[in-house]
Design an enzyme around this catalytic site. Structure first.
Site: not given
Ligand code: BES
Ligand code: MN
Ligand code: ZN
Length: 500
Positions: A280, A354
């Site tokens: 990230k 997931r």
């Molecule tokens: N934990 C994150 C989602 C999230 C984002 C929670 C902002 C709280 C605040 C999740 O694991 C994630 O990183 N999701 C990705 C999925 C994508 C790679 C398909 C996302 O939402 O960008």
């Molecule tokens: Mn994630």
């Protein structure tokens, strides 16, 4: 904080502050007329100038006068009678509590629960007011000194006033329920607020064990070798980049009859989500310590359900892992074999929630649950869709979704349904495995749910994406900055409906 029900004449009770709910335009109420007389017409004047007319969110603080036993009076606006709800009552109580705590007034008497509210019982109103106070008093202070000058004081003694004809027993019941629910919410908030260095999967497991002991429910832990032997391939895949060992936390509470199948709750427990090799960006990465808010909500709900002695059977399953980049981490392109036997192509290691939920959803099937509800901070996309005002709900059973929407409305934790039509599943078809873990930019929240659905097709199931609701950035009355404990109140409301 000592919180109790009191009876008596509001004008004759000794208290540092009497908090009085006022409905918009209702100056004619006998109590307000009496007060107006004591304060020589101040109320009528501020009503006329609209400085304070009972509009929702308005307040007016007056200092003591002869003829009044309270040292102060805080008038709080409730808005128009017809738009008043239990949520308004809860918010108003939080608002008053916060304002007084900031003025260093730690004891007061609330005259709110007796307000007229259609289709509500005294127990419900007392619960809403008490919840508002209890949640406003919360803060995460583990790493702070006892008190700093100028900071809001912790509340000391708070009384909820009811009138002499009302049933003490009903009000006490509402108060007891509020205590149980607030205990669950605050437990969840503490877990979410705990920093990543403290909060390993093991920490989450140990806190669960401690909570279970306190609540008198059972807690089992599965880890390392056991998970490997049983085949939790998707969950272990996520965990393998971290030096911290993963745990599967399983709690059981049996308050219902022996022959009713349980309701199962599943919560995403990523104690820190760095994204893995699909790292990230640095900005706001600190907030990813909240990526176990689904787990926190599920654990908080178990605590609250046990405290309320709800007559339901419950199982909670929490996969607890850390998602880190390292030499041992999974790579984009890796293929994992999940507990269900289905293979998963991991195209983005940041779509890890997931993966761990897939195995947890398979595992929970062993309980032959009547209903399964999972909660997860699953996608950033849900924040694009709904902002920070509601969680998304999706699932494979309209009846369940309807019940959850209703529970969301009644508890003040808003939910909004997104569709889960078959068409979306096309986006997560893989060339090399049964399924892939990302579905492209379009409809990110839905394709994530479509992924989960592949592991939840044996039972009635709903999924709550709480990514936009788990963390409060600014702080509001009743909601300090940080973890919100979102989901506990809606789930308890749903379970109460189920218990009937
Ligand atoms: N934990 C994150 C989602 C999230 C984002 C929670 C902002 C709280 C605040 C999740 O694991 C994630 O990183 N999701 C990705 C999925 C994508 C790679 C398909 C996302 O939402 O960008
Ligand atoms: Mn994630
Ligand atoms: Zn995540």
């Amino acid at each position: 904080m000592k919180l109790k029900i009191e009876k008596g004449d509001p004008l004759k009770l000794k208290t540092p502050c009497l908090v009085l709910g006022v409905q918009e335009g209702k100056l004619k109420e006998p109590l307000l007329q009496q007060l107006d007389k004591i304060f020589a017409g101040v109320l009528a004047r501020s009503f006329r100038s609209k400085e304070f007319s009972g509009e929702k969110g308005q307040t007016l603080l007056l200092h003591g006068r002869q003829g009044l036993s309270a040292e102060r009076v805080l008038l709080v606006g409730l808005g128009k009678e017809r738009s008043l709800t239990l949520s308004c009552l809860r918010q108003t109580a939080s608002h008053a509590a916060k304002q007084l705590a900031e003025k260093q007034v730690s004891s007061f008497l609330l005259d709110l629960a007796q307000v007229k509210l259609k289709k509500s019982s005294l127990a419900e109103r007392a619960q809403a007011v008490a919840e508002g106070v209890l949640l406003a008093d919360y803060r995460y202070a583990r790493y702070l000194p006892e008190s700093k000058p100028g900071q809001a004081v912790a509340l000391d003694k708070v009384g909820l006033l009811i009138n002499s004809e009302e049933s003490l027993k009903d009000a006490e019941k509402g108060l007891a329920d509020a205590r149980g629910i607030a205990a669950g919410v605050c437990f969840a908030r503490d877990l979410v607020n705990a920093p990543g260095n403290l909060k390993s999967p093991e920490y989450l497991a140990m806190e669960s064990v401690r909570m279970a002991e306190r609540a008198g429910i059972s807690c089992r832990l599965l880890r390392g070798e056991q998970l490997k032997k049983q085949g939790f391939g998707a969950m272990l895949g996520v965990a393998q980049g971290s030096v911290r060992e993963p745990y599967l936390i399983v709690l059981e509470y049996f308050g219902g009859t022996e022959d009713t199948r349980p309701v199962a709750l599943v919560g995403k427990g990523v104690v820190f989500d760095a994204g893995g090799i699909s790292l990230k960006p640095a900005e706001k990465m600190d907030e990813m310590k909240m990526d176990m808010a689904g787990a926190a909500a599920v654990l908080g709900t178990m605590l609250a359900a046990a405290e309320l002695k709800l007559p339901v059977n419950l199982v909670a399953v929490v996969p607890a892992v850390e998602n880190m980049p390292s030499g041992t981490a999974i790579r984009p392109g890796d293929i994992l074999t999940s507990l269900s036997g289905k293979t998963i192509e991991v195209l983005n290691t940041d779509a890890e929630g997931r993966l761990i939920l897939a195995d947890a959803l398979t595992y929970v099937g062993r309980y032959q649950p009547r209903v399964v509800i999972d909660l997860a901070t699953l996608t950033g996309a849900v924040i694009i869709a709904l902002g920070n005002h509601a969680a998304a709900v999706l699932g494979n059973h309209d009846g369940l979704i309807r019940q959850l929407l209703k529970a969301g409305e009644r508890s003040g934790e808003k939910l909004w349904q997104l569709p889960l039509w078959d068409e979306y599943a096309a986006q997560i078809k893989s060339d090399f495995a049964d399924i892939k873990n990302i579905g492209g930019r379009a409809a990110g929240t839905i394709t994530a749910a479509a992924f989960l659905q592949k592991f939840a097709d044996d039972y009635v199931w709903a999924h709550l994406d709480i990514a936009g609701m788990a963390w409060e950035e600014k702080g509001r009355p009743g909601q300090a900055k940080g973890g919100t404990g979102f989901g506990v109140r809606a789930l308890i409301e749903y379970l109460r409906g189920e218990a009937k």
